[in-house]
Scaffold this motif. Structure first.
Motif, mmCIF file in Angstrom:
data_model
loop_
_atom_site.group_PDB
_atom_site.id
_atom_site.type_symbol
_atom_site.label_atom_id
_atom_site.label_comp_id
_atom_site.label_asym_id
_atom_site.label_seq_id
_atom_site.Cartn_x
_atom_site.Cartn_y
_atom_site.Cartn_z
ATOM 1 N N ASP A 67 1.061 -1.672 -0.248
ATOM 2 C CA ASP A 67 0.186 0.139 0.038
ATOM 3 C C ASP A 67 1.008 1.171 -0.007
ATOM 4 O O ASP A 67 0.157 1.621 -0.887
ATOM 5 C CB ASP A 67 -0.833 -0.046 1.333
ATOM 6 N N SER A 252 -4.558 7.922 4.730
ATOM 7 C CA SER A 252 -4.247 7.250 3.749
ATOM 8 C C SER A 252 -2.775 5.415 4.939
ATOM 9 O O SER A 252 -3.672 4.926 4.704
ATOM 10 C CB SER A 252 -3.482 7.102 2.306
ATOM 11 N N ARG A 255 -5.624 4.626 7.658
ATOM 12 C CA ARG A 255 -6.176 3.256 6.967
ATOM 13 C C ARG A 255 -5.745 1.915 6.136
ATOM 14 O O ARG A 255 -5.877 0.627 6.916
ATOM 15 C CB ARG A 255 -7.032 3.584 5.871
ATOM 16 N N ALA A 256 -4.382 2.104 5.550
ATOM 17 C CA ALA A 256 -3.109 1.004 5.382
ATOM 18 C C ALA A 256 -2.677 0.093 6.507
ATOM 19 O O ALA A 256 -3.157 -0.713 6.161
ATOM 20 C CB ALA A 256 -2.083 1.286 4.325
ATOM 21 N N ASP A 259 -6.351 -1.755 7.906
ATOM 22 C CA ASP A 259 -6.117 -2.655 7.562
ATOM 23 C C ASP A 259 -5.601 -4.209 7.043
ATOM 24 O O ASP A 259 -6.237 -4.606 7.068
ATOM 25 C CB ASP A 259 -6.299 -2.565 5.607
ATOM 26 N N ASN A 260 -4.467 -3.259 7.161
ATOM 27 C CA ASN A 260 -3.554 -5.025 7.005
ATOM 28 C C ASN A 260 -3.130 -5.302 8.257
ATOM 29 O O ASN A 260 -2.183 -6.197 8.424
ATOM 30 C CB ASN A 260 -2.115 -3.725 6.569
ATOM 31 N N GLU A 262 -5.793 -5.974 10.482
ATOM 32 C CA GLU A 262 -7.681 -6.744 11.097
ATOM 33 C C GLU A 262 -6.914 -7.552 11.661
ATOM 34 O O GLU A 262 -6.303 -8.725 10.480
ATOM 35 C CB GLU A 262 -8.119 -5.576 10.116
#
Ligand code: GLU
Length: 282
Positions: A67, A252, A255-256, A259-260, A262
């Motif tokens: 990402d 971002s 968020r990255a 997301d990664n 999680e």
């Protein structure tokens, strides 16, 4: 020259021409045979076997490093389909940059003075810490102080293996493997008692183990993840640093990370993250 030598020379010349013609045909038929067309593209080195960071999943690439790489590439003017992903194992990173096999590397790559003899870095874009991964039911290791007599696995060419040799050489047995996935396999099968590397890498492996492995959670180093580039390219470092700063600012980056990671119980060390990307500018 005898008849025989003239004959042999001629045979060799014919054979050489035939071989060259064959190579040209192979090249025309398949791009792979003469090197994929990489013109106008950016070649980025990542890990292929580190879930959550750099992971190859049925022909696509996912993870936090991926990402960040996509974000930086975009700011440098490359769309996602203009990225050529290359596997950059720990041990091969400096050589890949020095040989010009890749334009940049985002592969859980710690910025160190020793590596800076061979390559330059932009960043950092993340700060991890070296930790330990053990079997879920093994309660004998709760931190680096419990390593006496233990068998450890880490990766050749990593700062993690170097730190073990520097700090725990007299008390542990170190097995080195080409990647952390191989170390996790050795841990499953009982060949070693722990895997050691950056906490965020171990969190991904623990999560992929479906509850069989756990991260100890007592980090004992700071690993500043940099973007590896060719030595001395200060202009590129400035552009990459501006992109990373932007990624942090516009949300971002956060968020990255979310997301990664999680499904893991991992949270970045807030004392060091997000970092200020100022490396490599002079
Ligand atoms: N961050 C450490 C290093 O750069 C360990 C992780 C890795 O091997 O990629 O060596």
């Amino acid at each position: 020259m005898t008849h025989m030598t003239v004959f042999n020379t001629r045979i060799r010349r014919i054979a050489r021409r035939a071989l060259a013609a064959l190579a040209a045909v192979a090249c025309a038929m398949s791009l792979a045979a003469c090197g994929a067309d990489e013109s106008g593209k950016i070649r980025i080195g990542i890990k292929f076997d580190q879930p959550g960071l750099g992971f190859k999943k049925s022909g696509t690439y996912v993870g936090f490093d991926v990402d960040v790489a996509k974000y930086v590439a975009k700011k440098l003017g490359y769309s996602e389909d203009e990225i050529v992903w290359k596997e950059a194992p720990s041990k091969q990173r400096e050589a890949m940059l020095q040989n010009g096999d890749v334009d940049m590397i985002l592969a859980t790559y710690s910025i160190t003075d020793e590596r800076k003899n061979a390559v330059s870095f932009a960043g950092p874009y993340f700060v991890a810490g070296q930790d330990l991964l053990v079997r879920k039911d093994d309660h004998s290791i709760n931190g680096p102080e419990d390593l006496n007599g233990k068998r450890l696995c880490s990766v050749t060419g990593s700062t993690s293996a170097a730190t073990v040799k520097e700090k725990f050489a007299s008390e542990v047995q170190l097995m080195e493997q080409p990647g952390y996935a191989e170390c996790a396999t050795a841990l499953f099968s009982g060949i070693v008692d722990a895997v050691t590397t950056d906490d965020i890498i171990l969190a991904g492996l623990a999560s992929a183990s479906r509850g069989k492995l756990r991260v100890v959670g007592q980090p004992f180093t700071q690993e500043y993840y940099g973007v590896g580039i060719k030595k001395g390219d200060t202009a590129l470092a400035k552009k990459i640093n501006a992109a990373i700063a932007e990624m942090i600012k516009d949300g971002s980056w956060e968020r990255a990370i979310a997301d990664n990671t999680e499904g893991t119980s991992y949270t970045p060390n807030a004392e060091y993250n997000p970092p200020k990307p100022t490396e490599g500018e002079k």
